[in-house]
Design a protein around this motif. Structure first.
Motif, PDB file in Angstrom:
ATOM      1  N   GLU A   1      33.635  15.135 -49.561  1.00  0.00           N
ATOM      2  CA  GLU A   1      33.634  16.379 -48.963  1.00  0.00           C
ATOM      3  C   GLU A   1      32.861  16.310 -47.665  1.00  0.00           C
ATOM      4  OE1 GLU A   1      34.269  19.595 -50.021  1.00  0.00           O
ATOM      5  OE2 GLU A   1      35.018  18.837 -51.850  1.00  0.00           O
TER       6      GLU A   1
ATOM      7  N   ARG B   1      36.351  20.345 -46.163  1.00  0.00           N
ATOM      8  CA  ARG B   1      37.498  19.816 -46.875  1.00  0.00           C
ATOM      9  C   ARG B   1      37.222  18.733 -47.635  1.00  0.00           C
ATOM     10  NH1 ARG B   1      41.499  18.729 -41.609  1.00  0.00           N
ATOM     11  NH2 ARG B   1      42.175  21.246 -41.401  1.00  0.00           N
ATOM     12  N   THR B   2      38.010  18.761 -48.875  1.00  0.00           N
ATOM     13  CA  THR B   2      37.951  17.590 -49.839  1.00  0.00           C
ATOM     14  C   THR B   2      38.875  16.541 -49.635  1.00  0.00           C
ATOM     15  OG1 THR B   2      37.196  19.167 -51.740  1.00  0.00           O
ATOM     16  CG2 THR B   2      38.031  17.117 -52.337  1.00  0.00           C
ATOM     17  N   TRP B   3      38.399  15.486 -49.347  1.00  0.00           N
ATOM     18  CA  TRP B   3      39.402  14.292 -49.149  1.00  0.00           C
ATOM     19  C   TRP B   3      39.442  13.471 -50.205  1.00  0.00           C
ATOM     20  CZ3 TRP B   3      41.251  13.543 -43.905  1.00  0.00           C
ATOM     21  CH2 TRP B   3      40.951  14.186 -43.030  1.00  0.00           C
TER      22      TRP B   3
ATOM     23  N   VAL C   1      44.083  13.831 -46.922  1.00  0.00           N
ATOM     24  CA  VAL C   1      44.075  15.378 -47.096  1.00  0.00           C
ATOM     25  C   VAL C   1      45.574  15.830 -46.822  1.00  0.00           C
ATOM     26  CG1 VAL C   1      43.100  15.870 -44.683  1.00  0.00           C
ATOM     27  CG2 VAL C   1      42.662  17.275 -46.694  1.00  0.00           C
TER      28      VAL C   1
ATOM     29  N   THR D   1      47.539  18.633 -44.904  1.00  0.00           N
ATOM     30  CA  THR D   1      47.310  19.583 -43.646  1.00  0.00           C
ATOM     31  C   THR D   1      48.615  20.368 -43.691  1.00  0.00           C
ATOM     32  OG1 THR D   1      48.152  17.772 -42.491  1.00  0.00           O
ATOM     33  CG2 THR D   1      45.676  18.211 -42.648  1.00  0.00           C
TER      34      THR D   1
END
Length: 178
Positions: A133, A137-139, A152, A154
């Motif tokens: 996190e 955003r959760t990567w 991620v 986009t």
């Protein structure tokens, strides 16, 4: 008389050779003093990326990510944006490479090709390695044979933060993306 000139000629040849070597040595010595030497300096060539990022943000069909406020130890080394029609069928591609504070490599790779295709291009042997996190955003964490990445979605594009940098440094880069 012929014997005297033969002996004299032999000594002159040796003397001339020694004088020639001294003259050449002098020229080499002077050249060495005045020519620049490698001083063990930093071989990294830093590039600016703000103008290219602004242009790419206008052209990209996805929300293009570029860092703002990274510490000075992050040195940008390469920057490109290639529209799909100039990128050999690999979509619209944004690249921004850095040398990190620890001396490793990290890059922002962003494109509108499928995520798995982008990962295959940049992280050889990519395998899922959990999530992180960062900046709301959760990567997805991805570990490769030599590199790793944070990935991620986009909008219609995928962003990869990839390279030999640690996950912590990649997260620091992710934190700065706007």
């Amino acid at each position: 008389m012929a014997a005297d000139s033969k002996g004299m000629r032999g000594r002159q040849t040796v003397r001339d050779m020694v004088l020639s070597m001294l003259a050449v040595g002098f020229v080499v010595g002077v050249g060495y003093l005045f020519l620049p030497h490698g001083n063990g300096g930093d071989p990294v060539r830093v590039v600016g990326y703000r103008v290219e990022a602004a242009s790419a943000k206008r052209a990209a069909p996805y929300p293009l990510l570029s860092p703002e406020g990274l510490p000075g130890q992050w040195r940008a080394t390469s920057v490109t944006y290639r529209p799909a029609d100039q990128n050999n069928g690999k979509g619209n591609a944004w690249h921004l490479g850095f040398v990190t504070p620890s001396g490793q490599y990290a890059a922002v790779e962003q494109s509108d090709v499928p995520r798995d295709s982008l990962l295959a291009d940049y992280v050889k042997g990519a395998k899922p390695d959990g999530t992180s996190e960062v900046a709301g955003r959760t990567w997805d964490r991805v570990q490769g044979e030599k590199d790793r990445a944070l990935a991620v979605q986009t909008g219609p594009g995928t962003a990869l933060l990839t390279g030999t940098a640690s996950y912590d440094e990649l997260a620091e880069l992710a934190q700065a993306l706007k």
